[in-house]
Write an enzyme that holds these catalytic residues in place. Structure first.
Site, PDB file in Angstrom:
ATOM      1  N   ASP A 173     103.062  62.553  97.658  1.00 46.36           N
ATOM      2  CA  ASP A 173     104.087  63.515  98.467  1.00 46.36           C
ATOM      3  C   ASP A 173     104.066  64.798  97.637  1.00 46.36           C
ATOM      4  OD1 ASP A 173     105.584  62.894  96.002  1.00 46.36           O
ATOM      5  OD2 ASP A 173     106.669  61.174  97.040  1.00 46.36           O
ATOM      6  N   HIS A 177      96.010  58.217  94.502  1.00 46.46           N
ATOM      7  CA  HIS A 177      95.940  57.681  95.725  1.00 46.46           C
ATOM      8  C   HIS A 177      95.746  59.093  96.761  1.00 46.46           C
ATOM      9  CE1 HIS A 177      97.677  53.737  94.924  1.00 46.46           C
ATOM     10  NE2 HIS A 177      96.557  53.622  94.617  1.00 46.46           N
ATOM     11  N   CYS A 228      85.073  72.058 113.666  1.00 39.71           N
ATOM     12  CA  CYS A 228      83.760  71.400 114.212  1.00 39.71           C
ATOM     13  C   CYS A 228      83.778  70.332 115.396  1.00 39.71           C
ATOM     14  CB  CYS A 228      83.137  70.944 113.278  1.00 39.71           C
ATOM     15  SG  CYS A 228      83.249  68.898 112.948  1.00 39.71           S
ATOM     16  N   CYS A 272      87.577  65.836 107.406  1.00 37.88           N
ATOM     17  CA  CYS A 272      86.951  65.759 108.671  1.00 37.88           C
ATOM     18  C   CYS A 272      85.790  64.656 108.547  1.00 37.88           C
ATOM     19  CB  CYS A 272      86.212  67.061 108.878  1.00 37.88           C
ATOM     20  SG  CYS A 272      85.046  66.617 110.761  1.00 37.88           S
TER      21      CYS A 272
HETATM   22  C1  BJW Z   1     113.099  52.457  92.970  1.00 35.71           C
HETATM   23  C2  BJW Z   1     114.084  53.214  93.601  1.00 35.71           C
HETATM   24  C3  BJW Z   1     114.823  54.248  92.811  1.00 35.71           C
HETATM   25  C4  BJW Z   1     113.479  51.955  94.917  1.00 35.71           C
HETATM   26  N1  BJW Z   1     114.357  54.430  91.452  1.00 35.71           N
HETATM   27  N2  BJW Z   1     112.621  52.811  91.663  1.00 35.71           N
HETATM   28  C5  BJW Z   1      92.881  43.290  92.173  1.00 35.71           C
HETATM   29  C6  BJW Z   1      93.891  42.186  92.745  1.00 35.71           C
HETATM   30  C7  BJW Z   1      94.117  41.980  94.229  1.00 35.71           C
HETATM   31  C8  BJW Z   1      93.744  43.118  95.030  1.00 35.71           C
HETATM   32  C9  BJW Z   1      92.780  44.022  94.647  1.00 35.71           C
HETATM   33  C10 BJW Z   1      92.612  44.042  93.149  1.00 35.71           C
HETATM   34  N3  BJW Z   1      91.750  45.231  93.138  1.00 35.71           N
HETATM   35  C11 BJW Z   1      91.808  45.940  94.453  1.00 35.71           C
HETATM   36  C12 BJW Z   1      92.239  45.017  95.444  1.00 35.71           C
HETATM   37  C13 BJW Z   1      92.674  45.381  96.679  1.00 35.71           C
HETATM   38  C14 BJW Z   1      93.812  46.437  96.914  1.00 35.71           C
HETATM   39  C15 BJW Z   1      95.068  45.853  96.485  1.00 35.71           C
HETATM   40  O1  BJW Z   1      95.445  46.105  95.613  1.00 35.71           O
HETATM   41  N4  BJW Z   1      95.601  44.970  97.335  1.00 35.71           N
HETATM   42  C16 BJW Z   1      96.678  44.424  97.148  1.00 35.71           C
HETATM   43  C17 BJW Z   1      97.842  44.786  97.917  1.00 35.71           C
HETATM   44  C18 BJW Z   1      96.605  42.958  96.851  1.00 35.71           C
HETATM   45  N5  BJW Z   1      93.310  47.754  96.429  1.00 35.71           N
HETATM   46  C19 BJW Z   1      92.511  48.583  97.077  1.00 35.71           C
HETATM   47  O2  BJW Z   1      92.063  48.393  98.140  1.00 35.71           O
HETATM   48  C20 BJW Z   1      92.440  50.024  96.077  1.00 35.71           C
HETATM   49  N6  BJW Z   1      91.144  50.324  96.204  1.00 35.71           N
HETATM   50  C21 BJW Z   1      90.134  49.807  95.272  1.00 35.71           C
HETATM   51  O3  BJW Z   1      90.389  48.463  94.674  1.00 35.71           O
HETATM   52  O4  BJW Z   1      89.051  50.426  95.217  1.00 35.71           O
HETATM   53  C22 BJW Z   1      87.803  49.353  94.784  1.00 35.71           C
HETATM   54  C23 BJW Z   1      87.248  48.654  96.064  1.00 35.71           C
HETATM   55  C24 BJW Z   1      86.242  49.232  97.035  1.00 35.71           C
HETATM   56  C25 BJW Z   1      86.059  48.414  98.090  1.00 35.71           C
HETATM   57  C26 BJW Z   1      86.365  47.318  97.933  1.00 35.71           C
HETATM   58  C27 BJW Z   1      87.331  46.689  97.234  1.00 35.71           C
HETATM   59  C28 BJW Z   1      87.631  47.448  96.186  1.00 35.71           C
HETATM   60  C29 BJW Z   1      93.028  51.089  96.901  1.00 35.71           C
HETATM   61  C30 BJW Z   1      94.650  50.864  96.883  1.00 35.71           C
HETATM   62  C31 BJW Z   1      95.198  52.128  97.940  1.00 35.71           C
HETATM   63  C32 BJW Z   1      96.674  51.978  98.153  1.00 35.71           C
HETATM   64  N7  BJW Z   1      96.888  52.917  99.113  1.00 35.71           N
HETATM   65  C33 BJW Z   1      98.414  52.919  99.651  1.00 35.71           C
HETATM   66  C34 BJW Z   1      98.343  54.213 100.735  1.00 35.71           C
HETATM   67  C35 BJW Z   1      98.146  55.611  99.886  1.00 35.71           C
HETATM   68  C36 BJW Z   1      98.302  56.502 101.134  1.00 35.71           C
HETATM   69  C37 BJW Z   1      99.655  56.848 101.751  1.00 35.71           C
HETATM   70  O5  BJW Z   1     100.579  56.863 100.939  1.00 35.71           O
HETATM   71  O6  BJW Z   1      99.731  56.458 102.831  1.00 35.71           O
HETATM   72  O7  BJW Z   1      99.138  53.521  98.357  1.00 35.71           O
HETATM   73  S1  BJW Z   1      99.023  51.762 100.053  1.00 35.71           S
HETATM   74  C38 BJW Z   1     100.676  52.112  99.193  1.00 35.71           C
HETATM   75  O8  BJW Z   1     101.000  50.981  98.034  1.00 35.71           O
HETATM   76  C39 BJW Z   1     100.435  53.356  98.532  1.00 35.71           C
HETATM   77  C40 BJW Z   1     101.299  53.388  97.138  1.00 35.71           C
HETATM   78  O9  BJW Z   1     100.678  54.373  96.230  1.00 35.71           O
HETATM   79  C41 BJW Z   1     100.941  52.023  96.895  1.00 35.71           C
HETATM   80  C42 BJW Z   1     102.004  51.188  95.726  1.00 35.71           C
HETATM   81  O10 BJW Z   1     103.066  51.242  96.235  1.00 35.71           O
HETATM   82  P1  BJW Z   1     104.287  51.735  95.359  1.00 35.71           P
HETATM   83  O11 BJW Z   1     104.330  52.996  95.011  1.00 35.71           O
HETATM   84  O12 BJW Z   1     104.520  50.617  94.221  1.00 35.71           O
HETATM   85  O13 BJW Z   1     105.499  51.513  96.355  1.00 35.71           O
HETATM   86  P2  BJW Z   1     106.463  50.149  96.788  1.00 35.71           P
HETATM   87  O14 BJW Z   1     107.051  50.438  98.067  1.00 35.71           O
HETATM   88  O15 BJW Z   1     105.575  49.027  96.947  1.00 35.71           O
HETATM   89  O16 BJW Z   1     107.517  49.787  95.817  1.00 35.71           O
HETATM   90  C43 BJW Z   1     108.516  50.843  95.434  1.00 35.71           C
HETATM   91  C44 BJW Z   1     109.359  50.472  94.275  1.00 35.71           C
HETATM   92  O17 BJW Z   1     110.396  51.451  93.856  1.00 35.71           O
HETATM   93  C45 BJW Z   1     109.799  49.013  94.310  1.00 35.71           C
HETATM   94  O18 BJW Z   1     109.569  48.148  93.210  1.00 35.71           O
HETATM   95  C46 BJW Z   1     111.455  49.451  94.428  1.00 35.71           C
HETATM   96  O19 BJW Z   1     112.282  48.321  93.702  1.00 35.71           O
HETATM   97  C47 BJW Z   1     111.578  50.727  93.603  1.00 35.71           C
HETATM   98  N8  BJW Z   1     112.638  51.480  93.878  1.00 35.71           N
HETATM   99  N9  BJW Z   1     114.211  52.781  94.768  1.00 35.71           N
HETATM  100  C48 BJW Z   1     113.355  53.590  90.832  1.00 35.71           C
HETATM  101  N10 BJW Z   1     115.675  54.693  93.320  1.00 35.71           N
HETATM  102 ZN    ZN Z   2      84.427  69.187 110.688  1.00 32.87          ZN
END
Ligand code: BJW
Ligand code: ZN
Length: 245
Positions: free
Chosen positions: A101, A116, A147, A124
Site C-alpha cells: 500500500d 510483495h 501496446c 504488461c
Molecule cells: C493488527 C491490527 C492492528 C489486525 N494492529 N495488528 C513454505 C511453507 C508453506 C508454503 C509455502 C512455503 N514457501 C512458499 C510457500 C507457498 C506460498 C505460501 O506461503 N503459502 C501459505 C499460504 C501456506 N508462498 C508463496 O507462494 C510466495 N512465493 C514463493 O514462495 O516463491 C517461491 C516459489 C516459487 C514458485 C513456486 C513455489 C515457491 C509468495 C507469497 C505472495 C503472497 N502474496 C500476498 C498478496 C500480495 C499482493 C496483494 O496485496 O494483493 O501477500 S497474499 C497476502 O498475504 C499478501 C500479504 O502480504 C500476505 C501476508 O498477509 P499479512 O500481511 O500477514 O495479513 P493477514 O491479513 O494475514 O494478517 C493481518 C494480521 O494483522 C493479523 O494477525 C491480525 O491479528 C493483525 N492485526 N489489526 C496490529 N490494528
Molecule cells: Zn505492453
C-alpha cells in the site's frame, strides 16, 4: 512487558522490522485474513494467484481497484510515524514490509524493503513494461498497455518469486540484527514468515505487536497484544528520548 520491550528497543544498535496488513488496518485498509478481511466471498488464496488472473482478469482487477480506492483514501497513523522515528534513531535499520500500500513511504520511512511489490505499479503481460499507475478508480477494467497487452498489478502472487534482491536484502538485515520487531502479520505466508525463526536462529530477540496470537507467539521474547496505532507510539517515544546506541 511494555517496559521491558522499550528497554530492548532502546539498547539495540541494529534492528529489523517486519510489517504486515495489520499495521494498515487502523488507517482503514482491510487485512487479508480474519474479520472484515474478505472481499465479497473470496479468500486471498482465491484471488492473489496467477491462475485466478488468467481465469478472470476482470474479477481480480475489480478487487485491486477496490483496494486501491481504499488505500488512496487512507492516511498513515501514529504507528507508521513511530517507525520513522525508529529509523532515524538507529545506525543500522531495515523496514521489511509485506504490504503493497505504500503507507510506510508516505509516512516518511526511507529504506523500505518491499517483499510483495507495489499496488501502484502495473506490468504488461505482452511487452513486459512496468510503470506507476495511480489512477483511481481505473478508467477501464482490466486496464491495457499502450501496446494493447493486458496489464497486471505489480505485486507478488502465490507461487511467484519475490522481487529481485528484496529477499536477499531482508534476509541479510534479519541475520544481522539484534532485535526484530514483527507488527501486524498473521505470519502464515512464506517466505516472509520464515524471517521470524531466522532472526531467532541468528540470536536476535523478537518482539511481536498484534492484537491476536500468531503461530510464533509462544516462542517469542515478547508479545504485545494490541493495535499497532496504540502500541508503537508507546514503545517508541518521541525524540530526544530514543538513544542512538
Ligand atoms: C493488527 C491490527 C492492528 C489486525 N494492529 N495488528 C513454505 C511453507 C508453506 C508454503 C509455502 C512455503 N514457501 C512458499 C510457500 C507457498 C506460498 C505460501 O506461503 N503459502 C501459505 C499460504 C501456506 N508462498 C508463496 O507462494 C510466495 N512465493 C514463493 O514462495 O516463491 C517461491 C516459489 C516459487 C514458485 C513456486 C513455489 C515457491 C509468495 C507469497 C505472495 C503472497 N502474496 C500476498 C498478496 C500480495 C499482493 C496483494 O496485496 O494483493 O501477500 S497474499 C497476502 O498475504 C499478501 C500479504 O502480504 C500476505 C501476508 O498477509 P499479512 O500481511 O500477514 O495479513 P493477514 O491479513 O494475514 O494478517 C493481518 C494480521 O494483522 C493479523 O494477525 C491480525 O491479528 C493483525 N492485526 N489489526 C496490529 N490494528
Ligand atoms: Zn505492453
Amino acid at each position: 512487558m511494555l517496559d521491558q520491550a522499550r528497554q530492548w528497543l532502546r539498547a539495540a544498535r541494529s534492528m529489523a522490522v517486519l510489517t504486515g496488513a495489520g499495521i494498515s488496518a487502523e488507517s482503514g485498509v482491510p487485512t487479508f485474513r480474519g474479520p472484515g478481511g474478505l472481499w465479497r466471498q473470496y479468500r486471498p488464496e482465491d484471488l492473489a494467484t496467477p491462475e485466478a488472473f488468467r481465469r478472470n482478469p476482470r474479477l481480480v482487477w475489480e478487487w485491486y481497484d477496490w483496494r486501491r480506492q481504499r488505500i488512496a483514501q487512507a492516511r498513515p497513523h501514529a504507528g507508521h510515524e513511530a517507525l520513522v522515528r525508529l529509523e532515524r534513531a538507529k545506525p543500522r535499520f531495515a523496514l521489511i514490509t509485506q504490504n503493497v500500500d505504500g503507507l510506510h513511504e508516505r509516512a516518511g520511512s526511507q529504506r523500505v524493503i518491499k517483499l510483495h511489490g507495489d499496488i501502484w505499479t502495473v506490468r504488461c503481460l505482452a511487452c513486459g513494461r512496468e510503470r506507476r499507475d495511480e489512477r483511481v478508480p481505473l478508467p477501464e477494467i482490466p486496464p491495457r498497455c499502450e501496446c494493447g497487452g493486458l496489464l497486471r498489478p505489480g505485486v507478488v502472487w502465490f507461487g511467484e518469486s519475490l522481487p529481485p534482491g528484496a529477499w536477499e536484502q531482508a534476509e541479510d538485515a534479519v541475520r544481522n540484527c539484534e532485535l526484530l520487531l514483527v507488527i501486524g502479520t498473521s505470519a502464515v505466508v512464506y517466505p516472509a514468515a520464515g524471517l521470524i525463526p531466522l532472526a531467532q536462529a541468528c540470536g536476535a530477540r523478537v518482539i511481536e505487536v498484534n492484537p491476536e496470537e500468531t503461530p510464533f507467539s509462544a516462542r517469542l521474547d515478547c508479545s504485545l497484544r494490541g493495535p499497532a496505532g496504540q502500541i508503537l507510539p508507546a514503545l517508541i517515544p518521541l525524540e530526544p528520548n530514543v538513544q542512538t546506541g
